[in-house]
Design a protein around this motif. Structure first.
Motif, PDB file in Angstrom:
ATOM      1  N   SER A  34     -38.704 -44.767  37.740  1.00 25.38           N
ATOM      2  CA  SER A  34     -38.794 -44.372  39.303  1.00 25.38           C
ATOM      3  C   SER A  34     -38.146 -43.034  39.209  1.00 25.38           C
ATOM      4  CB  SER A  34     -38.494 -45.303  40.014  1.00 25.38           C
ATOM      5  OG  SER A  34     -36.817 -45.414  39.873  1.00 25.38           O
ATOM      6  N   ARG A  35     -38.590 -42.400  40.377  1.00 25.07           N
ATOM      7  CA  ARG A  35     -37.922 -41.170  40.833  1.00 25.07           C
ATOM      8  C   ARG A  35     -36.607 -41.087  40.987  1.00 25.07           C
ATOM      9  NH1 ARG A  35     -39.938 -36.330  42.739  1.00 25.07           N
ATOM     10  NH2 ARG A  35     -42.330 -37.201  42.732  1.00 25.07           N
ATOM     11  N   ARG A  36     -35.899 -42.284  41.577  1.00 22.43           N
ATOM     12  CA  ARG A  36     -34.528 -42.643  41.764  1.00 22.43           C
ATOM     13  C   ARG A  36     -33.963 -42.755  40.554  1.00 22.43           C
ATOM     14  NH1 ARG A  36     -31.687 -47.285  42.193  1.00 22.43           N
ATOM     15  NH2 ARG A  36     -29.606 -47.007  43.555  1.00 22.43           N
ATOM     16  N   LEU A  49     -26.540 -37.239  32.791  1.00 26.56           N
ATOM     17  CA  LEU A  49     -26.636 -36.172  31.787  1.00 26.56           C
ATOM     18  C   LEU A  49     -25.895 -34.674  32.155  1.00 26.56           C
ATOM     19  CD1 LEU A  49     -30.317 -36.500  30.606  1.00 26.56           C
ATOM     20  CD2 LEU A  49     -28.234 -37.236  29.178  1.00 26.56           C
ATOM     21  N   LEU A  50     -25.858 -34.443  33.389  1.00 32.34           N
ATOM     22  CA  LEU A  50     -25.348 -33.388  34.004  1.00 32.34           C
ATOM     23  C   LEU A  50     -23.723 -33.472  33.785  1.00 32.34           C
ATOM     24  CD1 LEU A  50     -27.675 -32.163  36.790  1.00 32.34           C
ATOM     25  CD2 LEU A  50     -27.104 -30.907  34.516  1.00 32.34           C
ATOM     26  N   ALA A  51     -23.372 -34.689  34.286  1.00 33.49           N
ATOM     27  CA  ALA A  51     -21.807 -35.224  34.237  1.00 33.49           C
ATOM     28  C   ALA A  51     -21.292 -34.975  32.738  1.00 33.49           C
ATOM     29  CB  ALA A  51     -21.768 -36.605  34.931  1.00 33.49           C
ATOM     30  N   TYR A  52     -22.063 -35.640  31.866  1.00 32.67           N
ATOM     31  CA  TYR A  52     -21.776 -35.630  30.491  1.00 32.67           C
ATOM     32  C   TYR A  52     -21.578 -34.220  30.039  1.00 32.67           C
ATOM     33  CZ  TYR A  52     -21.918 -36.762  25.522  1.00 32.67           C
ATOM     34  OH  TYR A  52     -21.438 -36.882  24.223  1.00 32.67           O
ATOM     35  N   LEU A  56     -31.127 -40.185  38.502  1.00 36.77           N
ATOM     36  CA  LEU A  56     -29.811 -40.811  38.236  1.00 36.77           C
ATOM     37  C   LEU A  56     -29.463 -40.512  36.972  1.00 36.77           C
ATOM     38  CD1 LEU A  56     -27.380 -42.897  39.042  1.00 36.77           C
ATOM     39  CD2 LEU A  56     -28.768 -44.818  38.137  1.00 36.77           C
ATOM     40  N   ILE A  57     -30.396 -40.696  36.221  1.00 39.77           N
ATOM     41  CA  ILE A  57     -30.244 -40.426  34.615  1.00 39.77           C
ATOM     42  C   ILE A  57     -30.016 -38.862  34.427  1.00 39.77           C
ATOM     43  CG2 ILE A  57     -31.520 -40.028  32.577  1.00 39.77           C
ATOM     44  CD1 ILE A  57     -33.093 -42.473  33.204  1.00 39.77           C
ATOM     45  N   MET A  58     -30.673 -37.754  35.115  1.00 38.27           N
ATOM     46  CA  MET A  58     -30.195 -36.541  35.367  1.00 38.27           C
ATOM     47  C   MET A  58     -28.828 -36.198  35.553  1.00 38.27           C
ATOM     48  SD  MET A  58     -32.879 -34.924  33.995  1.00 38.27           S
ATOM     49  CE  MET A  58     -32.182 -33.148  34.133  1.00 38.27           C
TER      50      MET A  58
END
Length: 270
Positions: free
Chosen positions: A202-204, A213-216, A208-210
Protein backbone atom coordinates in the motif's frame (compact mmCIF):
# COMPACT_ATOMS: atom_id res chain seq x y z
CA UNK A 1 21.95 -34.27 -0.37
CA UNK A 2 22.18 -32.95 3.20
CA UNK A 3 19.59 -30.50 4.45
CA UNK A 4 20.86 -26.98 5.06
CA UNK A 5 21.51 -26.48 8.79
CA UNK A 6 21.40 -23.17 10.64
CA UNK A 7 24.52 -23.99 12.67
CA UNK A 8 26.68 -23.97 9.54
CA UNK A 9 25.27 -20.63 8.39
CA UNK A 10 26.02 -19.22 11.85
CA UNK A 11 29.57 -20.57 11.82
CA UNK A 12 30.13 -19.08 8.37
CA UNK A 13 28.78 -15.74 9.56
CA UNK A 14 31.11 -15.86 12.57
CA UNK A 15 34.17 -16.64 10.45
CA UNK A 16 33.56 -13.96 7.84
CA UNK A 17 32.65 -11.31 10.40
CA UNK A 18 35.74 -12.07 12.49
CA UNK A 19 37.95 -12.09 9.40
CA UNK A 20 36.67 -8.84 7.96
CA UNK A 21 36.84 -7.23 11.42
CA UNK A 22 40.58 -7.69 11.18
CA UNK A 23 40.60 -5.59 8.01
CA UNK A 24 38.20 -2.65 8.05
CA UNK A 25 39.24 -0.92 11.32
CA UNK A 26 42.72 -0.55 9.83
CA UNK A 27 41.86 0.54 6.30
CA UNK A 28 42.18 4.30 6.72
CA UNK A 29 45.11 4.06 9.13
CA UNK A 30 46.96 1.66 6.86
CA UNK A 31 46.54 3.82 3.77
CA UNK A 32 47.40 7.04 5.64
CA UNK A 33 50.19 5.94 7.99
CA UNK A 34 51.72 2.95 6.22
CA UNK A 35 51.16 3.79 2.54
CA UNK A 36 51.40 7.58 3.08
CA UNK A 37 48.27 8.47 1.11
CA UNK A 38 45.97 11.39 1.87
CA UNK A 39 42.73 11.03 3.81
CA UNK A 40 40.83 12.20 0.73
CA UNK A 41 42.28 9.36 -1.33
CA UNK A 42 41.54 6.90 1.47
CA UNK A 43 37.94 8.16 1.48
CA UNK A 44 37.66 7.62 -2.27
CA UNK A 45 38.90 4.04 -1.86
CA UNK A 46 36.29 3.43 0.85
CA UNK A 47 33.62 4.94 -1.41
CA UNK A 48 34.60 2.65 -4.29
CA UNK A 49 34.62 -0.31 -1.92
CA UNK A 50 31.09 0.54 -0.76
CA UNK A 51 29.83 0.94 -4.34
CA UNK A 52 31.34 -2.41 -5.29
CA UNK A 53 29.65 -4.01 -2.29
CA UNK A 54 26.29 -2.59 -3.41
CA UNK A 55 26.84 -4.11 -6.85
CA UNK A 56 28.00 -7.38 -5.29
CA UNK A 57 24.86 -7.54 -3.16
CA UNK A 58 22.70 -7.17 -6.27
CA UNK A 59 24.70 -9.85 -8.09
CA UNK A 60 24.35 -12.19 -5.11
CA UNK A 61 20.57 -11.73 -5.13
CA UNK A 62 20.40 -12.38 -8.86
CA UNK A 63 22.48 -15.54 -8.47
CA UNK A 64 20.17 -16.86 -5.75
CA UNK A 65 17.08 -16.29 -7.91
CA UNK A 66 18.38 -17.42 -11.30
CA UNK A 67 21.64 -19.39 -11.18
CA UNK A 68 23.25 -22.42 -9.57
CA UNK A 69 23.82 -21.23 -6.00
CA UNK A 70 26.56 -23.57 -4.81
CA UNK A 71 28.91 -23.02 -7.75
CA UNK A 72 28.66 -19.22 -7.70
CA UNK A 73 28.94 -19.05 -3.92
CA UNK A 74 32.17 -21.05 -4.11
CA UNK A 75 33.41 -18.75 -6.86
CA UNK A 76 32.61 -15.60 -4.86
CA UNK A 77 34.38 -16.89 -1.76
CA UNK A 78 37.32 -17.97 -3.93
CA UNK A 79 37.57 -14.39 -5.20
CA UNK A 80 37.98 -13.20 -1.61
CA UNK A 81 40.42 -16.00 -0.75
CA UNK A 82 42.66 -15.24 -3.73
CA UNK A 83 42.66 -11.48 -3.09
CA UNK A 84 43.50 -12.04 0.59
CA UNK A 85 46.30 -14.42 -0.32
CA UNK A 86 47.77 -11.81 -2.66
CA UNK A 87 47.42 -9.14 0.03
CA UNK A 88 49.87 -11.07 2.21
CA UNK A 89 52.59 -10.41 -0.36
CA UNK A 90 51.27 -7.40 -2.32
CA UNK A 91 50.09 -4.86 0.25
CA UNK A 92 51.67 -1.69 -1.09
CA UNK A 93 50.18 1.05 -3.25
CA UNK A 94 48.15 0.62 -5.47
CA UNK A 95 47.92 -3.17 -4.98
CA UNK A 96 46.31 -2.80 -1.54
CA UNK A 97 43.18 -0.82 -2.58
CA UNK A 98 42.71 -2.91 -5.73
CA UNK A 99 42.81 -6.20 -3.84
CA UNK A 100 40.70 -4.69 -1.06
CA UNK A 101 37.97 -3.84 -3.56
CA UNK A 102 38.15 -7.29 -5.19
CA UNK A 103 37.79 -8.87 -1.76
CA UNK A 104 34.78 -6.62 -1.05
CA UNK A 105 33.10 -7.77 -4.27
CA UNK A 106 33.51 -11.45 -3.46
CA UNK A 107 32.45 -10.92 0.15
CA UNK A 108 29.31 -8.96 -0.77
CA UNK A 109 28.17 -11.60 -3.26
CA UNK A 110 28.80 -14.40 -0.76
CA UNK A 111 27.14 -12.56 2.13
CA UNK A 112 23.97 -11.91 0.11
CA UNK A 113 23.76 -15.54 -0.99
CA UNK A 114 24.25 -16.76 2.60
CA UNK A 115 21.54 -14.39 3.88
CA UNK A 116 19.26 -15.66 1.11
CA UNK A 117 20.02 -19.26 2.08
CA UNK A 118 18.84 -18.38 5.58
CA UNK A 119 15.32 -18.02 4.16
CA UNK A 120 15.40 -21.74 3.36
CA UNK A 121 15.85 -22.78 6.99
CA UNK A 122 12.48 -24.35 7.76
CA UNK A 123 12.93 -25.74 11.28
CA UNK A 124 13.28 -22.29 12.88
CA UNK A 125 11.23 -19.09 12.80
CA UNK A 126 12.64 -16.61 10.27
CA UNK A 127 13.00 -13.86 12.90
CA UNK A 128 15.06 -16.21 15.06
CA UNK A 129 17.28 -17.16 12.12
CA UNK A 130 18.14 -13.59 11.14
CA UNK A 131 18.51 -12.45 14.74
CA UNK A 132 21.04 -15.25 15.28
CA UNK A 133 22.91 -14.36 12.08
CA UNK A 134 23.14 -10.74 13.26
CA UNK A 135 24.16 -11.90 16.73
CA UNK A 136 26.97 -14.11 15.39
CA UNK A 137 28.16 -11.32 13.09
CA UNK A 138 28.53 -9.05 16.12
CA UNK A 139 30.34 -11.77 18.05
CA UNK A 140 32.74 -11.79 15.11
CA UNK A 141 33.18 -8.02 15.38
CA UNK A 142 34.03 -8.39 19.08
CA UNK A 143 36.56 -11.17 18.44
CA UNK A 144 38.11 -9.59 15.35
CA UNK A 145 38.57 -6.09 16.72
CA UNK A 146 39.85 -7.42 20.04
CA UNK A 147 42.45 -9.66 18.41
CA UNK A 148 43.56 -7.07 15.85
CA UNK A 149 44.69 -4.81 18.69
CA UNK A 150 47.00 -7.58 19.82
CA UNK A 151 48.18 -8.80 16.42
CA UNK A 152 48.99 -5.34 15.00
CA UNK A 153 51.69 -4.90 17.66
CA UNK A 154 53.73 -7.69 16.09
CA UNK A 155 53.33 -7.43 12.32
CA UNK A 156 50.52 -5.87 10.33
CA UNK A 157 50.96 -8.54 7.64
CA UNK A 158 49.59 -11.09 10.14
CA UNK A 159 46.23 -9.32 9.75
CA UNK A 160 46.05 -10.47 6.12
CA UNK A 161 47.28 -13.97 7.01
CA UNK A 162 44.61 -14.52 9.69
CA UNK A 163 41.83 -13.15 7.48
CA UNK A 164 42.97 -15.41 4.63
CA UNK A 165 42.88 -18.49 6.90
CA UNK A 166 39.38 -17.68 8.13
CA UNK A 167 38.05 -17.29 4.59
CA UNK A 168 39.63 -20.62 3.62
CA UNK A 169 37.65 -22.26 6.44
CA UNK A 170 34.54 -20.43 5.23
CA UNK A 171 35.16 -21.79 1.72
CA UNK A 172 35.37 -25.33 3.09
CA UNK A 173 32.15 -24.94 5.09
CA UNK A 174 30.34 -23.56 2.03
CA UNK A 175 31.63 -26.40 -0.13
CA UNK A 176 30.44 -29.22 2.14
CA UNK A 177 27.46 -27.76 4.01
CA UNK A 178 25.83 -25.08 1.82
CA UNK A 179 24.51 -27.40 -0.87
CA UNK A 180 20.81 -26.75 -1.35
CA UNK A 181 18.50 -29.09 -3.27
CA UNK A 182 17.10 -27.37 -6.35
CA UNK A 183 13.55 -28.20 -5.30
CA UNK A 184 13.99 -26.31 -2.00
CA UNK A 185 15.10 -23.17 -3.80
CA UNK A 186 12.47 -23.43 -6.53
CA UNK A 187 9.63 -23.99 -4.06
CA UNK A 188 10.75 -21.00 -2.02
CA UNK A 189 10.98 -18.86 -5.15
CA UNK A 190 7.58 -20.00 -6.39
CA UNK A 191 6.01 -19.18 -3.06
CA UNK A 192 7.55 -15.75 -3.21
CA UNK A 193 6.28 -15.21 -6.76
CA UNK A 194 2.71 -16.21 -5.85
CA UNK A 195 2.77 -13.86 -2.89
CA UNK A 196 3.82 -11.01 -5.14
CA UNK A 197 0.86 -11.70 -7.41
CA UNK A 198 -1.63 -11.71 -4.54
CA UNK A 199 -0.41 -8.75 -2.51
CA UNK A 200 0.63 -5.22 -3.31
CA UNK A 201 2.35 -2.79 -0.99
CA UNK A 202 0.00 0.00 0.00
CA UNK A 203 1.01 3.63 -0.44
CA UNK A 204 1.12 4.10 3.34
CA UNK A 205 3.43 1.12 3.82
CA UNK A 206 5.58 2.24 0.91
CA UNK A 207 6.29 5.61 2.52
CA UNK A 208 6.83 3.91 5.87
CA UNK A 209 9.49 1.71 4.31
CA UNK A 210 11.07 4.72 2.59
CA UNK A 211 11.17 6.57 5.91
CA UNK A 212 12.90 3.64 7.59
CA UNK A 213 15.44 3.44 4.76
CA UNK A 214 16.19 7.17 4.98
CA UNK A 215 16.59 6.92 8.76
CA UNK A 216 18.97 4.00 8.27
CA UNK A 217 20.91 6.02 5.70
CA UNK A 218 21.27 8.92 8.15
CA UNK A 219 22.53 6.54 10.84
CA UNK A 220 25.04 4.97 8.47
CA UNK A 221 26.37 8.37 7.36
CA UNK A 222 27.40 9.06 10.93
CA UNK A 223 28.43 5.50 11.66
CA UNK A 224 30.80 5.43 8.68
CA UNK A 225 33.02 7.97 10.43
CA UNK A 226 34.13 5.13 12.70
CA UNK A 227 35.77 3.40 9.77
CA UNK A 228 37.27 6.49 8.17
CA UNK A 229 38.17 9.68 10.02
CA UNK A 230 37.91 8.59 13.65
CA UNK A 231 40.96 6.32 13.60
CA UNK A 232 43.25 9.11 12.34
CA UNK A 233 41.68 11.65 14.71
CA UNK A 234 42.26 9.38 17.72
CA UNK A 235 45.87 8.82 16.75
CA UNK A 236 46.26 12.58 16.47
CA UNK A 237 45.14 12.75 20.11
CA UNK A 238 47.87 10.31 21.05
CA UNK A 239 45.53 7.30 21.36
CA UNK A 240 47.15 4.16 19.98
CA UNK A 241 45.75 2.00 17.19
CA UNK A 242 45.39 -0.82 19.71
CA UNK A 243 43.06 1.26 21.88
CA UNK A 244 41.08 2.29 18.79
CA UNK A 245 40.50 -1.40 18.01
CA UNK A 246 39.41 -2.00 21.62
CA UNK A 247 36.85 0.78 21.20
CA UNK A 248 35.31 -1.27 18.39
CA UNK A 249 35.41 -4.30 20.68
CA UNK A 250 33.45 -2.39 23.33
CA UNK A 251 30.97 -1.31 20.67
CA UNK A 252 30.42 -4.94 19.64
CA UNK A 253 30.08 -6.12 23.25
CA UNK A 254 27.34 -3.54 23.91
CA UNK A 255 25.44 -4.74 20.83
CA UNK A 256 25.80 -8.38 21.90
CA UNK A 257 24.55 -7.58 25.41
CA UNK A 258 21.67 -5.35 24.35
CA UNK A 259 20.37 -7.43 21.44
CA UNK A 260 18.78 -10.20 23.59
CA UNK A 261 17.10 -7.50 25.69
CA UNK A 262 15.68 -5.82 22.59
CA UNK A 263 14.57 -9.21 21.24
CA UNK A 264 12.72 -9.86 24.51
CA UNK A 265 10.80 -6.59 24.25
CA UNK A 266 10.11 -7.21 20.55
CA UNK A 267 8.73 -10.70 21.24
CA UNK A 268 6.57 -9.68 24.22
CA UNK A 269 5.43 -6.13 23.46
CA UNK A 270 5.17 -5.87 19.66
Amino acid sequence: MKQLKLKWLLLGSLLTSTGTSFMWPLTTVYMHDYLHQSLSLAGIVLLLESLVMIGGSYIGGYIFDHLQIHFWLQLAISLSVISLLLLIFLNGWPAYPILLIINALGGAIANTIVNSLATLIVEKDSRYVFNMLYFMANIGVVLGTMLVGIVVKYNIRLIFVITFIMFVFFWLIAKFYYQVPARAKSSSTSAGDSTKQLTKTSRRHFWLIMGLLLAYLAIQLGYSQWQSNLSIYMQGLGISLTKYSYLWTLNGILIVILQPILNFFENHYH
